[in-house]
Design an enzyme around this catalytic site. Structure first.
Site, PDB file in Angstrom:
ATOM      1  N   ASP A 178       0.816  -1.210   0.000  1.00 11.10           N
ATOM      2  CA  ASP A 178       0.000   0.000   0.000  1.00 11.10           C
ATOM      3  C   ASP A 178       0.850   1.260   0.000  1.00 11.10           C
ATOM      4  O   ASP A 178       0.623   2.168  -0.811  1.00 11.10           O
ATOM      5  CB  ASP A 178      -0.942   0.012   1.211  1.00 11.10           C
ATOM      6  CG  ASP A 178      -2.059  -1.017   1.079  1.00 11.10           C
ATOM      7  OD1 ASP A 178      -2.070  -1.758   0.080  1.00 11.10           O
ATOM      8  OD2 ASP A 178      -2.908  -1.087   1.987  1.00 11.10           O
TER       9      ASP A 178
ATOM     10  N   ARG B  14       0.439   6.402  17.008  1.00  8.99           N
ATOM     11  CA  ARG B  14       0.246   7.388  15.943  1.00  8.99           C
ATOM     12  C   ARG B  14       0.835   8.764  16.266  1.00  8.99           C
ATOM     13  O   ARG B  14       1.433   9.397  15.388  1.00  8.99           O
ATOM     14  CB  ARG B  14      -1.230   7.508  15.583  1.00  8.99           C
ATOM     15  CG  ARG B  14      -1.864   6.225  15.051  1.00  8.99           C
ATOM     16  CD  ARG B  14      -0.936   5.401  14.222  1.00  8.99           C
ATOM     17  NE  ARG B  14      -1.578   4.245  13.592  1.00  8.99           N
ATOM     18  CZ  ARG B  14      -0.924   3.162  13.235  1.00  8.99           C
ATOM     19  NH1 ARG B  14       0.381   3.063  13.458  1.00  8.99           N
ATOM     20  NH2 ARG B  14      -1.550   2.160  12.654  1.00  8.99           N
TER      21      ARG B  14
ATOM     22  N   ASP C 102      -7.265   6.055  12.256  1.00  5.67           N
ATOM     23  CA  ASP C 102      -5.883   6.499  12.111  1.00  5.67           C
ATOM     24  C   ASP C 102      -5.756   7.783  11.307  1.00  5.67           C
ATOM     25  O   ASP C 102      -4.883   8.613  11.580  1.00  5.67           O
ATOM     26  CB  ASP C 102      -5.032   5.393  11.488  1.00  5.67           C
ATOM     27  CG  ASP C 102      -4.579   4.365  12.503  1.00  5.67           C
ATOM     28  OD1 ASP C 102      -4.683   4.647  13.712  1.00  5.67           O
ATOM     29  OD2 ASP C 102      -4.135   3.279  12.102  1.00  5.67           O
TER      30      ASP C 102
ATOM     31  N   SER D 222      -6.242  -7.858   8.279  1.00  7.09           N
ATOM     32  CA  SER D 222      -5.234  -6.800   8.312  1.00  7.09           C
ATOM     33  C   SER D 222      -4.565  -6.781   9.678  1.00  7.09           C
ATOM     34  O   SER D 222      -5.229  -6.947  10.710  1.00  7.09           O
ATOM     35  CB  SER D 222      -5.899  -5.452   8.033  1.00  7.09           C
ATOM     36  OG  SER D 222      -4.980  -4.391   8.201  1.00  7.09           O
TER      37      SER D 222
END
Length: 409
Positions: free
Chosen positions: A18, A98, A127, A181
């Site tokens: 990705d 994050r 996110d 995922s």
């Protein structure tokens, strides 16, 4: 539409399919110079392939950095001082990573003179919010590029077609649909999507990356001790360890004893419910130990105040407000409460369970003489309880006197 004035972009880059597509897309769609930033947060993957892949794409400025100690010391440990749990269960493993990634991206952007930052978060999840709130809090005029909200690569097939058209290497296992995922760091692993999307179905054992099943764990308990200094864990079994080394050691102990699995349906900040399977082996042990040392070192009202603000604090982290003034305010209160949270906790780890078996502190508020069932030699006057009870009962007695018995309104 692409902002053609963007000349240089710092991309949060994993080296996977990705973000590799995003890298090439930024180069072609924006005609921009891309700087890649890959953070080692303890995800357990070799990061040098990301560097080599970035070089293959012609990237001139490549940052691959080991941030495990910073992550644990400055983000995970402050959060654990609060005993933070989102919706009473989730230890916030993805959420807390994050702000560090975003912080370092902004620092790199300023270092290399970039005018934009980019991330690979989708438009459905939390996110994107976490990254971008952090970006704007740290650099309010930064240009943010979120490819998943801009491009037309709306299916796996189109993503693979783009990759093949631009000579992006595709691992054979990427040509099919991945069964779920995964996001991982030193604190946890998170699995969601695909075969996990039906919350009525039990997760298959292949989902679990970091723990053995409780049923397969040893039949004999593992006994450990964790030392604390002012609210932070500093040692295991008397051995002083750095924050990241300590968490790594706890992860291994948790893994071997089937500790830290969580199957959760949570409420995303963007509004939908999602099902995730989390593994937080070391963090689950650390939370139990921290609450145990607080139980003998914190004043009752201080402890209750901390517990009352914890849901708000956890929600701020989950929603991406690590750099907000209200999180800083709550952190100051929490950190003040930890000044005497020092001592040692002993625990048994057994088949998915963390069992506290002892706690000791030089600052302990526990008084055996005061609480004993034996003769306390005048430490406590039991007659004092009569007045205490009567004063607390006064409003109840007044209410009952006018017919409002049993708390009736």
């Amino acid at each position: 539409m692409a902002d053609k004035t963007v000349k240089k972009v710092v991309l949060a880059y994993s080296g996977g399919l990705d973000t590799s597509v995003i890298l090439r897309w930024l180069q072609t769609e924006y005609n921009a110079e891309v700087v890649t930033f890959t953070a080692d947060l303890g995800q357990g993957e070799e990061l040098e392939p990301a560097r080599r892949k970035a070089e293959m794409f012609g990237v001139k400025e490549i940052f691959v950095e080991d941030l495990r100690e910073t992550f644990t010391k400055d983000f995970v440990f402050p959060m654990f001082r609060a005993n933070a749990l989102y919706e009473g269960q989730y230890l916030l493993g993805t959420s807390i990573a994050r702000p560090l990634i975003a912080q370092r991206q902004i620092e790199i952007a300023e270092l290399v003179g970039a005018d934009a930052v980019a991330h690979g978060a989708t438009g459905k999840g939390n996110d994107q919010v976490r990254f971008e709130l952090a970006y704007y809090a740290l650099k309010p005029d930064v240009r943010v590029i979120a490819p998943w909200r801009e491009w037309d690569l709306t299916s796996r097939t189109r993503l693979l077609e783009f990759a093949e058209a631009h000579q992006i290497p595709i691992a054979k296992d990427k040509r099919g649909e991945a069964p779920f995922s995964v996001d991982a760091n030193l604190l946890h692993s998170s699995s969601e999507g695909k075969l996990l999307e039906d919350p009525a179905e039990e997760p298959d054992e292949i989902v679990y990356q970091r723990t053995i099943s409780p049923e397969a764990a040893p039949d004999v308990a593992t006994v450990i001790s964790i030392g604390f200094a002012q609210g932070d864990a500093v040692s295991i079994n008397g051995e002083t360890l750095s924050p990241a080394t300590l968490l790594t050691r706890l992860n291994a102990l948790g893994r071997d004893n089937g500790i830290g699995r969580l199957d959760l349906v949570e409420n995303r900040f963007v509004g939908m419910k999602s099902r995730g399977v989390y593994e937080t082996p070391g963090g689950t042990i650390l939370l139990a130990a921290h609450r145990a040392i607080e139980s003998i070192t914190l004043d009752r009202e201080a402890a209750h105040l901390k517990d009352s603000i914890m849901p708000r604090y956890a929600e701020l982290i989950y929603n991406g407000f690590w750099f907000s003034p209200e999180r800083h305010m709550l952190q100051a209160l929490i950190d003040t409460s930890q000044h005497s949270v020092t001592g040692t906790v002993r625990l048994k780890l057994y088949k998915g369970n963390v069992i506290v078996i002892g706690r000791d502190s030089p600052h302990s508020l526990y008084s055996a003489r005061m609480v004993t069932f034996e003769d306390d030699q005048g430490a406590y006057n039991q007659q004092d309880a009569a007045g205490f009870i009567k004063l607390n009962a006064l409003r109840l007695r007044l209410g009952a006197a006018v017919g409002r018995r049993g708390g009736a309104l």
